[in-house]
Write a protein that holds these residues in place. Structure first.
Motif, short mmCIF file in Angstrom:
data_model
loop_
_atom_site.label_atom_id
_atom_site.label_comp_id
_atom_site.label_asym_id
_atom_site.label_seq_id
_atom_site.Cartn_x
_atom_site.Cartn_y
_atom_site.Cartn_z
N LYS A 166 -19.32 -10.28 -36.49
CA LYS A 166 -21.08 -9.81 -36.05
C LYS A 166 -20.87 -9.30 -34.93
O LYS A 166 -22.45 -10.35 -34.14
N LEU A 167 -20.07 -8.92 -33.79
CA LEU A 167 -19.69 -8.51 -33.03
C LEU A 167 -20.99 -7.19 -32.22
O LEU A 167 -20.73 -6.16 -33.37
N THR A 168 -21.95 -7.20 -31.20
CA THR A 168 -22.66 -6.11 -31.08
C THR A 168 -22.40 -5.50 -29.98
O THR A 168 -23.02 -4.99 -29.24
N SER A 169 -21.25 -6.10 -29.22
CA SER A 169 -20.95 -5.58 -27.67
C SER A 169 -19.24 -5.43 -27.72
O SER A 169 -18.87 -6.59 -27.37
N VAL A 170 -18.81 -4.04 -27.52
CA VAL A 170 -17.53 -3.81 -26.48
C VAL A 170 -16.67 -2.89 -26.35
O VAL A 170 -17.53 -1.71 -26.33
N THR A 171 -16.03 -3.01 -25.00
CA THR A 171 -15.52 -2.01 -23.82
C THR A 171 -14.15 -2.42 -24.26
O THR A 171 -13.19 -2.91 -24.75
N ASN A 207 -22.37 -1.63 -29.77
CA ASN A 207 -22.73 -0.37 -28.61
C ASN A 207 -21.18 -0.76 -27.92
O ASN A 207 -21.00 -1.84 -27.79
N ILE A 208 -20.69 0.27 -27.93
CA ILE A 208 -19.35 1.29 -26.71
C ILE A 208 -19.55 1.55 -25.18
O ILE A 208 -20.12 1.99 -25.55
N GLN A 209 -18.50 1.32 -24.89
CA GLN A 209 -18.15 1.19 -23.66
C GLN A 209 -17.17 1.73 -23.64
O GLN A 209 -16.08 1.10 -23.80
N ILE A 210 -16.53 2.86 -22.79
CA ILE A 210 -15.55 4.03 -23.07
C ILE A 210 -14.66 3.23 -21.60
O ILE A 210 -15.99 4.05 -20.47
N ASN A 211 -14.10 3.35 -20.64
CA ASN A 211 -13.88 3.00 -19.15
C ASN A 211 -12.59 4.52 -19.24
O ASN A 211 -11.61 4.76 -19.76
N THR A 212 -13.93 5.25 -18.46
CA THR A 212 -12.91 6.08 -18.62
C THR A 212 -13.98 6.89 -17.55
O THR A 212 -15.28 6.50 -16.53
N THR A 213 -13.95 8.67 -17.15
CA THR A 213 -15.10 9.29 -16.54
C THR A 213 -16.02 9.55 -16.86
O THR A 213 -16.53 9.58 -17.53
N PRO A 214 -16.65 9.58 -15.28
CA PRO A 214 -18.50 10.59 -15.69
C PRO A 214 -18.10 11.71 -16.89
O PRO A 214 -19.76 11.22 -17.36
N LEU A 215 -17.85 12.07 -16.93
CA LEU A 215 -17.29 13.16 -17.06
C LEU A 215 -17.43 13.32 -18.24
O LEU A 215 -18.52 13.82 -19.82
N ILE A 216 -15.95 12.86 -19.08
CA ILE A 216 -16.31 12.43 -20.28
C ILE A 216 -16.59 11.83 -21.43
O ILE A 216 -17.40 11.99 -22.11
N ILE A 217 -17.60 10.16 -20.25
CA ILE A 217 -18.76 9.78 -21.03
C ILE A 217 -19.95 10.74 -21.44
O ILE A 217 -20.88 10.88 -22.34
N ASP A 218 -20.29 11.10 -20.54
CA ASP A 218 -21.20 12.49 -20.78
C ASP A 218 -20.73 13.30 -21.96
O ASP A 218 -22.46 13.49 -22.33
N TYR A 219 -19.97 13.69 -21.70
CA TYR A 219 -19.15 14.59 -23.02
C TYR A 219 -19.54 13.79 -24.61
O TYR A 219 -19.96 14.11 -25.27
#
Length: 410
Positions: A166-171, A207-219
């Motif tokens: 029941k986790l809701t936030s992952v990086t 909710n996910i967050q991936i540590n990568t570049t702004p361009l790839i996240i925007d894509y």
């Protein structure tokens, strides 16, 4: 002001790719009440303190540290491996208003947990995380997952684990550290990024967050209709954010990479105090100026002003930038397609020149972006040459995934 404080070098695990093993050489300031008081006296009230390790819950005087930080009106976050959770600790976290607890989940079963993080009892480990999630009501539980060559094909199983707990936030972070047996190739990491984004669609509550570049996240945000922070990985030196790292022996530095800072400034065990942050920030930027990537993809990227590599990093652009793997493949494929077709503005898209700037509008959504060059002229040049070079790639990639440009077969 944000402080990152390594409370201790003690740890009850032996993670294969631990990035912080070098603090084992220093004596823990947390062993001394006097040392703790001296450190906290220099921490500004109402600032954020991020507690790290080692395993910070194993620090001597951990309860005293939490109590003092709470009295100092600090926002507190804790990074823990969650193996040391008990009722007393839960009471301590809740009673001292710990705002965030970050736990690590890299494994998807008993075997993977034992291999990757030396966790011997997976059932108890998961039960501890459930307790944190349930008992510490009001505390946000964030999962940190390191993607390695051992688990990058198990993204589905990892999401199933998050859901069960029941986790809701992952990086998600790419593996780094000392064990090359677990390293990922650029291709494997990009494949992982796609899998993570695709799997997140099945679990809308995560909710996910991936540590990568702004361009790839925007894509990815555009492609999968998700909402990740584009600038999460930006070096704070360039953002003028006030961040201070406190090593386990009590010495403070501009960032966690204290070894490179020592070498750069040629000072033995250089220590930075809060009041000297600006001086050392400027000295760092002057000593290692931002490289001018004029002949690579960065030159046309609309995110280039906010996408800054670490000034201490000596690696080449290709080695550290996730964009290279994604964009080089896209460039090769698109140059082949151009031989059999042309590109043009999508229906409903128009370009206007305003005060020397070319603005791209959508009839329905309004302004999309503005550029120093004319996109219409760029389209004409590309359709004539039937080729896109490196300096155009980033911009064109952006314009295609934003729906500004389309491709037509002749």
């Amino acid at each position: 002001m944000i402080y990152f404080w390594d409370l201790t070098n003690k740890c009850n695990l032996n993670c294969k790719y631990c990035y912080n093993i070098k603090i084992k050489h220093f004596k823990n300031a947390s062993d001394s009440i006097d040392s703790i008081n001296k450190i906290i006296e220099n921490i500004k009230p109402n600032s954020h303190v991020h507690l790290l390790g080692g395993e910070p819950t194993l620090a001597n005087n951990f309860d005293y540290i939490l109590t003092k930080l709470n009295q100092n009106r600090n926002e507190i976050s804790l990074v823990t491996n969650a193996t040391n959770i008990n009722d007393k600790l839960l009471e301590l976290l809740k009673g001292n208003n710990v705002n965030y607890v970050i736990v690590s989940i890299d494994g998807f079963d008993s075997n993977s947990n034992r291999l990757l993080r030396n966790i011997r009892n997976t059932d108890k480990y998961y039960e501890n995380i459930k307790k944190l999630n349930t008992y510490c009501y009001g505390t946000k539980i964030i999962v940190n997952t390191v993607i390695s060559n051992y688990n990058y094909n198990e993204i589905r199983s990892l999401f199933s684990t998050y859901n069960k707990l029941k986790l809701t936030s992952v990086t998600f972070n790419r593996v780094s550290g000392n064990d090359k047996d677990y390293s990922l190739s650029n291709k494997q990491w990009i494949e992982s990024i796609y899998k993570i984004s695709e799997e997140s669609l099945k679990y809308e509550h995560i909710n996910i967050q991936i540590n990568t570049t702004p361009l790839i996240i925007d894509y990815l945000n555009n492609k999968y209709n998700i909402n990740m922070n584009k600038y999460v990985s930006i070096c704070p030196i360039y953002e003028n954010r006030d961040i201070l790292y406190i090593r386990n022996d009590g010495k403070s530095f501009l960032c966690t990479d204290w070894e490179k800072l020592d070498k750069l400034f040629k000072e033995k065990n250089m220590e930075i105090l809060s009041e000297s942050l600006d001086k050392y920030r400027l000295k760092l930027l002057e000593s290692k100026p931002i490289k001018n990537y004029k002949n690579c993809y960065c030159s046309s990227c609309i995110f280039s002003n906010r996408c800054k590599k670490c000034p201490l990093e000596d690696s080449s652009y290709e080695d550290i930038n996730d964009c290279y793997e994604l964009l080089s493949s896209w460039q090769n494929n698109f140059n082949i397609k151009l031989k059999h077709g042309t590109i043009k503005l999508n229906e409903g898209i128009k370009e206007e020149k305003v005060n020397g700037t070319y603005k791209i509008f959508d009839n329905e959504d309004g302004l999309i972006a503005h550029f120093k060059i004319s996109i219409l002229e760029l389209i004409h040049r590309i359709n004539q040459n039937k080729h896109i070079n490196d300096s155009m790639v980033c911009l064109l990639f952006y314009l295609f995934y934003k729906g500004v440009l389309i491709y037509e077969i002749n």
